[in-house]
Design an enzyme around this catalytic site. Structure first.
Site, mmCIF file in Angstrom:
data_model
loop_
_atom_site.group_PDB
_atom_site.id
_atom_site.type_symbol
_atom_site.label_atom_id
_atom_site.label_comp_id
_atom_site.label_asym_id
_atom_site.label_seq_id
_atom_site.Cartn_x
_atom_site.Cartn_y
_atom_site.Cartn_z
ATOM 1 C CG HIS A 1 2.166 -0.033 4.288
ATOM 2 N ND1 HIS A 1 1.783 -0.970 5.220
ATOM 3 C CD2 HIS A 1 1.105 0.789 4.096
ATOM 4 C CE1 HIS A 1 0.537 -0.712 5.587
ATOM 5 N NE2 HIS A 1 0.103 0.348 4.923
ATOM 6 C CG ASP B 1 -2.061 -0.914 1.176
ATOM 7 O OD1 ASP B 1 -2.082 -1.760 0.260
ATOM 8 O OD2 ASP B 1 -2.959 -0.802 2.032
HETATM 9 ZN ZN LIG Z 1 -2.682 3.102 3.187
#
Ligand SMILES: [Zn+2]
Length: 320
Positions: A260, A116
């Site tokens: 992430h 992400d």
């Molecule tokens: Zn996010």
């Protein structure tokens, strides 16, 4: 990978009697077809072994009208294939649903790594390098502001054949009305298409927030809302080993792993990733993209799946 129609004539199969006008036609057709592609090594450009944004000269000297038709057919077929490869959606029964994992037949050990908050300098490319070395395809959830800032990094993600999903323009957590939700998802969807020719209908709400208006809007618009079943928990700043343990110990067949590549310093994630891949493989897992995982899903996945009811799990050093 784009497969070029084998009927595309080679230089050897062209006769020598056609006029130069026909040659020009063939060149312009191919040039025009590729002209609209993003300025990077697109899959189609790769297939032709060429860079886009140039007028391509076919490897031929002359071509008959019939051969030009054949070229046009091959290009149309390749363009259709390219569009298919750059479209990331889900089977109908997942559309408008929120899931955190996918039920796959026979508990097949497939798992989707997702990243992400990119694209992001240094760390997105760090993740890409690890994935490339290990021949793993993953799914990247982009944020509009970041994509706007780093389009060239985004293009590297596409060029490596990964899947793309929508993570809103602003990455906000607060309540939004329908108009704002439409803008958050729609403006990013447009930018993704403009920069990369990707169409995506896969969504994840920032912070995993389910009740601020974004998810209900996304469901109404028939996106598939994809949460996660394993969380690397970068927000708690684990060590490299801690991060590995968080992912590997919670892995399950049909699972979705949240990590992430953007939004802050993700060097720990980049360092942990090779071992995560190695360890999951040792346990028998195969890596698939999120859209591939959805394709493999059984129809009743959503009824047995419980969305993760947590808030702000991925809020870390959101530096923008
Ligand atoms: Zn996010």
């Amino acid at each position: 990978m784009v497969q070029i129609n084998p009927s595309l004539p080679s230089s050897r199969r062209f006769g020598r009697t056609a006029t130069t006008g026909i040659i020009a036609t063939g060149m312009v057709v191919l040039g025009s077809a590729l002209w609209g592609l993003p300025p990077f090594w697109s899959p189609l450009g790769k297939a032709f072994g060429l860079r886009s944004h140039k007028l391509y000269v076919l490897p031929m000297k002359v071509a008959t009208g019939k051969q030009v038709e054949s070229i046009e057919g091959a290009i149309a077929s390749s363009m259709a294939e390219l569009e298919k490869n750059l479209t990331f959606g889900s089977p109908k029964f997942f559309q408008g649903k929120t899931i955190d994992k996918v039920l796959v037949s026979n508990q097949e050990k497939v798992i989707a790594l997702t990243f992400d908050d990119g694209p992001w300098p240094v760390h997105t490319e760090g993740v890409l390098n690890v994935l490339r070395k290990n021949n793993v395809k993953a799914t990247f959830y982009w944020v509009g502001e970041h994509l706007n800032n780093f389009p060239n990094i985004a293009r590297k993600v596409i060029a490596d054949g990964h899947a793309i999903a929508n993570h809103t323009w602003n990455h906000d957590y607060h309540d939004v009305d329908k108009k704002t939700a439409a803008k958050e998802l729609g403006s990013l969807e447009e930018l993704i298409y403009k920069l990369t020719r990707v169409k995506t209908r896969i969504f994840r709400p920032p912070g995993g927030v389910l009740d601020n208006g974004l998810v209900s809007y996304a469901e109404n618009q028939n996106y598939v809302v994809t949460m996660w079943s394993s969380d690397a928990q970068e927000a708690s700043y684990p060590s490299v080993q801690g991060l590995i343990n968080n992912v590997v110990n919670s892995a399950s067949p049909g699972g979705i792993v949240l990590m992430h590549d953007g939004g802050g310093d993700r060097s720990t994630t980049v360092q942990a990733l090779p071992t995560i891949i190695k360890e999951l493989r040792r346990r028998g897992y195969k890596f698939v993209t999120l859209p591939k995982l959805l394709e493999m899903g059984e129809q009743d996945s959503t009824s047995k799946s419980t969305p993760t009811p947590k808030r702000a799990a991925d809020t870390i050093v959101e530096s923008i």
